[in-house]
Design a protein around this motif. Structure first.
Motif, mmCIF file in Angstrom:
data_model
loop_
_atom_site.group_PDB
_atom_site.id
_atom_site.type_symbol
_atom_site.label_atom_id
_atom_site.label_comp_id
_atom_site.label_asym_id
_atom_site.label_seq_id
_atom_site.Cartn_x
_atom_site.Cartn_y
_atom_site.Cartn_z
ATOM 1 N N VAL A 188 0.841 -1.203 0.000
ATOM 2 C CA VAL A 188 0.000 0.000 0.000
ATOM 3 C C VAL A 188 0.871 1.245 0.000
ATOM 4 N N CYS A 189 0.310 2.311 -0.547
ATOM 5 C CA CYS A 189 0.969 3.598 -0.424
ATOM 6 C C CYS A 189 0.917 4.020 1.041
ATOM 7 N N ASP A 190 1.855 4.821 1.439
ATOM 8 C CA ASP A 190 1.885 5.364 2.800
ATOM 9 C C ASP A 190 2.173 6.857 2.663
ATOM 10 N N PRO A 191 1.189 7.704 2.967
ATOM 11 C CA PRO A 191 -0.127 7.504 3.589
ATOM 12 C C PRO A 191 -1.143 6.874 2.637
ATOM 13 N N ILE A 249 -0.604 -8.400 -3.967
ATOM 14 C CA ILE A 249 -1.734 -7.494 -4.212
ATOM 15 C C ILE A 249 -1.253 -6.066 -3.948
ATOM 16 N N ILE A 250 -1.469 -5.197 -4.938
ATOM 17 C CA ILE A 250 -1.004 -3.811 -4.827
ATOM 18 C C ILE A 250 -2.213 -2.880 -4.851
ATOM 19 N N TYR A 251 -2.370 -2.087 -3.820
ATOM 20 C CA TYR A 251 -3.437 -1.083 -3.794
ATOM 21 C C TYR A 251 -2.892 0.237 -4.307
ATOM 22 N N LEU A 252 -3.526 0.747 -5.359
ATOM 23 C CA LEU A 252 -3.178 2.078 -5.856
ATOM 24 C C LEU A 252 -4.448 2.916 -5.917
ATOM 25 N N CYS A 253 -4.333 4.171 -5.556
ATOM 26 C CA CYS A 253 -5.474 5.089 -5.610
ATOM 27 C C CYS A 253 -5.017 6.388 -6.247
ATOM 28 N N PHE A 254 -5.514 6.644 -7.454
ATOM 29 C CA PHE A 254 -5.202 7.900 -8.148
ATOM 30 C C PHE A 254 -6.434 8.431 -8.840
ATOM 31 N N PRO A 255 -6.727 9.726 -8.743
ATOM 32 C CA PRO A 255 -6.108 10.703 -7.859
ATOM 33 C C PRO A 255 -6.153 10.224 -6.414
ATOM 34 N N ASN A 256 -5.072 10.529 -5.688
ATOM 35 C CA ASN A 256 -4.870 9.915 -4.394
ATOM 36 C C ASN A 256 -5.654 10.574 -3.260
ATOM 37 N N ASN A 257 -6.183 9.723 -2.425
ATOM 38 C CA ASN A 257 -6.664 10.116 -1.107
ATOM 39 C C ASN A 257 -5.650 9.534 -0.133
ATOM 40 N N PRO A 258 -4.946 10.327 0.649
ATOM 41 C CA PRO A 258 -5.203 11.722 1.003
ATOM 42 C C PRO A 258 -4.353 12.772 0.295
ATOM 43 N N VAL A 313 -1.731 -8.614 -8.564
ATOM 44 C CA VAL A 313 -2.974 -7.971 -8.996
ATOM 45 C C VAL A 313 -2.989 -6.564 -8.401
ATOM 46 N N ILE A 314 -3.374 -5.593 -9.235
ATOM 47 C CA ILE A 314 -3.506 -4.213 -8.770
ATOM 48 C C ILE A 314 -4.969 -3.931 -8.466
ATOM 49 N N ILE A 315 -5.247 -3.464 -7.270
ATOM 50 C CA ILE A 315 -6.599 -2.983 -6.965
ATOM 51 C C ILE A 315 -6.536 -1.467 -7.088
ATOM 52 N N TYR A 316 -7.145 -0.976 -8.156
ATOM 53 C CA TYR A 316 -6.993 0.424 -8.550
ATOM 54 C C TYR A 316 -8.244 1.212 -8.170
ATOM 55 N N CYS A 327 -4.128 -7.755 -15.183
ATOM 56 C CA CYS A 327 -3.571 -7.582 -13.834
ATOM 57 C C CYS A 327 -4.352 -6.653 -12.922
ATOM 58 N N ALA A 328 -5.426 -6.010 -13.423
ATOM 59 C CA ALA A 328 -6.023 -4.957 -12.588
ATOM 60 C C ALA A 328 -7.527 -5.083 -12.396
ATOM 61 N N ILE A 329 -7.935 -4.766 -11.178
ATOM 62 C CA ILE A 329 -9.334 -4.583 -10.798
ATOM 63 C C ILE A 329 -9.506 -3.089 -10.549
ATOM 64 N N GLU A 330 -10.587 -2.507 -11.074
ATOM 65 C CA GLU A 330 -10.779 -1.069 -10.851
ATOM 66 C C GLU A 330 -12.037 -0.817 -10.035
ATOM 67 N N LEU A 331 -11.921 0.054 -9.025
ATOM 68 C CA LEU A 331 -13.050 0.430 -8.187
ATOM 69 C C LEU A 331 -13.499 1.841 -8.551
ATOM 70 N N ARG A 332 -14.800 2.004 -8.700
ATOM 71 C CA ARG A 332 -15.357 3.313 -9.030
ATOM 72 C C ARG A 332 -16.512 3.651 -8.088
ATOM 73 N N SER A 333 -16.796 4.912 -8.009
ATOM 74 C CA SER A 333 -17.799 5.375 -7.060
ATOM 75 C C SER A 333 -18.601 6.519 -7.656
ATOM 76 N N PHE A 334 -19.865 6.632 -7.257
ATOM 77 C CA PHE A 334 -20.657 7.811 -7.601
ATOM 78 C C PHE A 334 -20.608 8.854 -6.480
ATOM 79 N N SER A 335 -19.889 8.538 -5.402
ATOM 80 C CA SER A 335 -19.906 9.411 -4.225
ATOM 81 C C SER A 335 -19.347 10.786 -4.505
ATOM 82 N N LYS A 336 -18.216 10.819 -5.211
ATOM 83 C CA LYS A 336 -17.538 12.092 -5.377
ATOM 84 C C LYS A 336 -17.822 12.724 -6.734
ATOM 85 N N ASN A 337 -18.104 11.899 -7.761
ATOM 86 C CA ASN A 337 -18.370 12.494 -9.079
ATOM 87 C C ASN A 337 -19.810 12.986 -9.205
#
Lengths: 409, 409
Positions: free
Chosen positions: B127-130, B180-189, B212-215, B241-251
């Protein structure tokens, strides 16, 4: 190299309701002019009650205005809904449940699947047989059930408690001691119930052996007899051994609207650890609550109008249940359920297997039901019909079945 | 005797946002007349877009009529929504995603927490830190992270990839190989992004080592720069190699309305097993779909009006981001983020710790932000402000911070 959860590969390949869907599709493709009547899946058909619709519109309007807009919900759910639940579902039945013992969710299927997260993999589960498949499948996914034995239709590390005509579909206390006991009353699929004295035996047993009962009360609104408990907490001592799952799906037609809740009393402990805290942590970390507008809609179910309207819906379905039960009895079937539950459980005639009877009903009466064997090995030779269709279709289905002639079982 | 999941007991006791809430409550109790401005939690404040509101009303009316009533939703979600996603989120960016590679859910928090179900406990995560705390906490709950080391603020069996001012908040490929690699971009926080060429390196690396990347692309709608990818599938080879997570929360402001989705391409395999099938089984067994009316509302986000209106909302928040960033730069702060993300990440002045700066801002400017150390040890000495407040409050908060005087960092 990443590794998958190999337990998933142990699951039997096909899923009951997709098998049914395939058979029905093959039949309708071959017989496009026949009118199929579906009394298979337990899905409701009546529209949402007017009080619920009004609440949805009102809450939607709130979300349109900056001053009333709601973002993230409180972790456990809105207090207005939890208070209504505590008052109407519990206090009204003489049971004190605090609002921080109630966790709002998107439905009992999620909760019955996710609840396993907070328990160790080394817990032996006991289930009724037949049973709602989600309890066993989700435990299999977590590696708690051993190996699947296709010849037996059973998992090697699960305690099955047969519920058949011989024991009036009421499970007996198991010989081997389980750690987690799944009970569902009114029962899916058999439609059976047990009275308060019988449920008290389970509570006493669980407290004695240190087991936790996961009590699925999704169908409690269909109870018509006075001595059948609506909540396990009506029994003495249940707060130290039981988790209760509830749903708005069947009591208010929320199958496509999604709302439920889980009750975990603070007295339920493993050593010094409150199970309530574990679930709070699980839900706070992996879940962001049910939508605000749906929680408002759920609260409307407890209003005077909402209660009246949803009671009418249940009466409508229970009238269907009576039509099915009486019709089948007339035709000579051996039938149970349908009194405190929207499910009718019948013994297949002429020693047909569950799937043989499925094919027979589909081909000869164009009626779709659910083979009992799909719910477990002790369901073999049984068949489930649901009362959730329209009255007209239910009536027609039963007329068609009766036209096939009397049976002896 | 039933046994709990002991991994839960390893989790650090307190949760970041509840610690913040306690501190804010203590301050407001002591200073009831001070107006607090909250730029802490990443929760939206603008009401739902008119197109979304209209869709909610329309779908609610459908649920009121027998002929249009909807019960259980299809397992993966309604096709009308999955088709809109495939077209507008992927096809429009030159990416082919099939509709049975899209799984509708109640939000990215659920998906990022539940996705671990389909992986073995013996996978090493990076995971990224933070980092967004849910990735690590949910893996800790599954027993994948080893032991928590309070002195380091780290788990013993997690690969941490520091993202600090020294590497421009972009993680480097880890020395130890993760599964398993967690990446979040644009990044929180941190609000940082990486461009397509940089993301391509991660995709190539994951394919090479079999990770596997969890993006997590929950913030993709905030991207303003052309060379920043909105989806990981814009990179060659990401489908294996990648799974992508999306949300309607912020968009689209759905934090209280709950809708998201996960993409798992059929090409992503472990041996012969499609990860897509595992997730389909997981969701089909443990989840009953997002509410019909919410799925209709989500589809309205992709209408012409919906796109226009939600773009305006994002522009509003990004204007806040600019106000915060420019104001802090004026005052001498070292600031990143805020260009492709609604988060501004600042270096605390005068070598204050994150929590010291939190107290300073709360006491001196009555502004609430989030201490960077709450997101991981490399977040120490940083602080997060969000652009999700109102324009007026944002402006006032920055004026107050500027009044505290110029800083050197």
């Amino acid at each position: 190299m990443f590794k998958i959860n190999e337990n998933y590969l142990k699951l039997p390949g096909s899923y009951l309701f997709s098998d049914i869907a395939k058979k029905v599709k093959a039949f309708t493709d071959a017989n496009p002019d026949n009118k199929i009547i579906r009394l298979g899946i337990g899905d409701v058909t009546l529209p949402l009650a007017p009080a619920v619709i009004e609440a949805l519109h009102k809450a939607t309007d709130e979300m349109a205005v900056k001053e009333n807009f709601k973002g993230y919900a409180p972790d456990l759910g809105y207090e207005f809904l939890r208070s209504a639940i505590a008052l109407h579902d519990f206090k009204a039945r003489g049971v004190d449940i605090a609002i921080d013992e109630i966790f709002i969710s998107d439905g009992a299927k999620s909760d019955s699947g996710n609840i396993g997260d907070i328990f160790d993999v080394n817990n032996k589960i006991a289930v009724c047989d037949p049973v709602y498949p989600v309890y066993v499948d989700t435990n299999a996914m977590s590696g708690r059930t051993g190996e699947y034995q296709p010849d037996l239709g059973k998992w090697s590390n699960v305690i099955y408690m047969p519920c058949t005509i011989e024991n009036n579909f009421a499970p007996q206390l198991p010989e081997e001691t389980p750690d987690i006991i799944y009970l569902c009353f009114p029962n899916n699929p058999t439609g059976s119930t047990i009275n308060k004295a019988e449920l008290q035996k389970w509570v006493d047993y669980a407290n004695k052996v240190g087991a936790v009962i996961i009590y699925d009360a999704a169908y409690e609104a269909y109870i018509s007899e006075a001595d059948v408990p609506h909540s396990i907490y009506e029994c003495d001592g249940a707060k130290t051994c039981a988790i209760e799952l509830r749903s708005f799906s069947k009591n208010a037609g929320f199958t496509g609207t999604r709302l439920g809740f889980t009750v975990i009393p603070k007295e339920l402990k493993c050593g010094e650890v409150m199970v309530n805290s574990l679930w709070a942590r699980r839900q706070g970390t992996k879940f962001n609550g049910a939508p605000y507008i749906i929680q408002v809609a759920g609260t409307a179910v407890y209003s005077e109008e909402g209660k009246k309207q949803t009671k009418e819906q249940i009466a409508y379905y229970m009238n269907n249940a009576k039509v099915i039960k009486d019709g089948l009895l007339d035709a000579g079937y051996s039938v149970s359920g349908g009194v405190n539950a929207p499910y009718i459980w019948l013994k297949t005639p002429d020693k047909m297997t569950s799937w043989e009877f499925f094919d027979y009903l589909l081909n000869e009466a164009n009626v779709v039901g659910t083979p009992g064997s799909g719910f477990g090995p002790s369901g073999e030779g049984y068949f489930r019909l649901t009362a959730f269709g329209t009255y007209e279709n239910t009536l027609e289905a039963i007329e068609r079945i009766k036209k096939l002639g009397s049976v002896t079982t």
